[in-house]
Design an enzyme around this catalytic site. Structure first.
Site: not given
Lengths: 218, 218
Positions: B135-137, B191
């Site tokens: 998720v994210c980075i 995501s």
């Protein structure tokens, strides 16, 4: 119409601050129902700092506002700036911090006291007939502030904490963590969340979502 | 059948640890889909401690495992105990900690390196053909570990970070925070979450929920 809701935090962590999951669930449920949210915390030291891995006290000092900014992603203000007239509702997540930082319930039960900035905020929302939601152990803060107002509250099971609520001149109603108790007359909504340590995250989110929906429906 | 999922955390806070909301959303989505979850973190110091209210570094040391226990409510283990053979899937939430504590991407971009305990875990899940969600980075950790595997990943927009993904021998696909990208061939799901700082909590929870559903569907 978008409702404006103030959320009171007091650190970040289940042993010494606002319970992280309850805080995030509260913010998520408010966002899902399109509420405009502002977070607040006292700019003061936590009562203690607890190693949440082994439960032991740590020789550290942490500030409630600075730590709560972890949950709020920096968007949080000193509780001194919280005025009921700017909001439609108030929400207070639980966690040990709610019982140790915002009041002394964890140490003195119903004989304890609430921080004056926090009790001042609760009293002003109550006087303005604005709804107040409280999660997990946080209902005790409302109960101590509004002593003898005969509020209908829940802390989950009929345990010791529930008896303290009654001593403070209120009524206690048993409730599952997947649900909430609504005091329509006094516009106070409570949900037990992690008062039941065995409840699942999905159940707790369900209960908090219901509480948030009720708070926004007033 | 209940799927067993390992979640890697690395502190608790959006500036120096696992992003709290992304971590809680990941755990909630997994619980809502009846997954059995175990949390892990390296028993080591965070790269830094950041005051999340004013963004400044603090003269403190905090341990990734101890701080992540705030999110995990004490139920978390040293990442050394994480063996792919005991699980069906791996999930890694984001936050600055993912880019500073679990790898050096925040400082060195695609030229950086991943902690050996973390890269060892990712490699073993990948070799066992077990799905990995990030998720994210956090996709950069997967990208650095599995260099030149031609994974299809997202970091949200086509920005600088996305270019680093391509330099590492992968493909980048633009994606909203309310959605996820599925690499069916390599069983990697990503995501963007707070890669888009303007995304709402509801959108981010939707994207993470989709990613979790895809991870569990392999």
């Amino acid at each position: 119409m978008t409702k404006k809701v103030a959320v009171i935090l007091c650190g970040s962590g289940y042993k010494d601050g606002s319970e992280i999951r309850e805080s995030v669930f509260t913010l998520l449920a408010l966002n899902q129902l399109n509420a405009h949210v502002e977070c607040f915390a006292p700019d003061d030291w936590q009562k203690d700092v607890v190693n949440c891995l082994n439960g032991k006290n740590m020789e550290e000092k942490r500030n409630m506002l600075v730590e709560a900014a972890r949950i709020a992603r920096g968007k949080i203000k000193d509780i001194k700036e919280l005025k009921a007239k700017n909001f439609d509702a108030l929400m207070i997540p639980g966690g040990f911090g709610a019982a140790k930082n915002l009041c002394t319930f964890a140490f003195e039960g119903s004989a304890g006291s609430v921080r004056s900035d926090v009790s001042g905020v609760i009293r002003s929302f109550y006087q303005e007939k604005l709804p107040i939601g409280a999660v997990c152990i946080a209902p005790v803060i409302v109960a101590m502030t509004l002593k003898n107002e005969n509020l209908l509250l829940t802390l989950g099971d009929e345990g010791e904490a529930a008896q303290e609520i009654v001593k403070l001149g209120h009524r206690h109603q048993q409730c599952l963590s997947s649900d909430c108790v609504v005091d329509k007359e006094h516009r106070v909504v409570t949900s037990p969340a992690y008062m039941d340590d065995g409840a699942s995250m999905a159940e707790i989110f369900q209960g908090i979502s219901k509480a948030v929906r009720e708070v926004l429906s007033f």
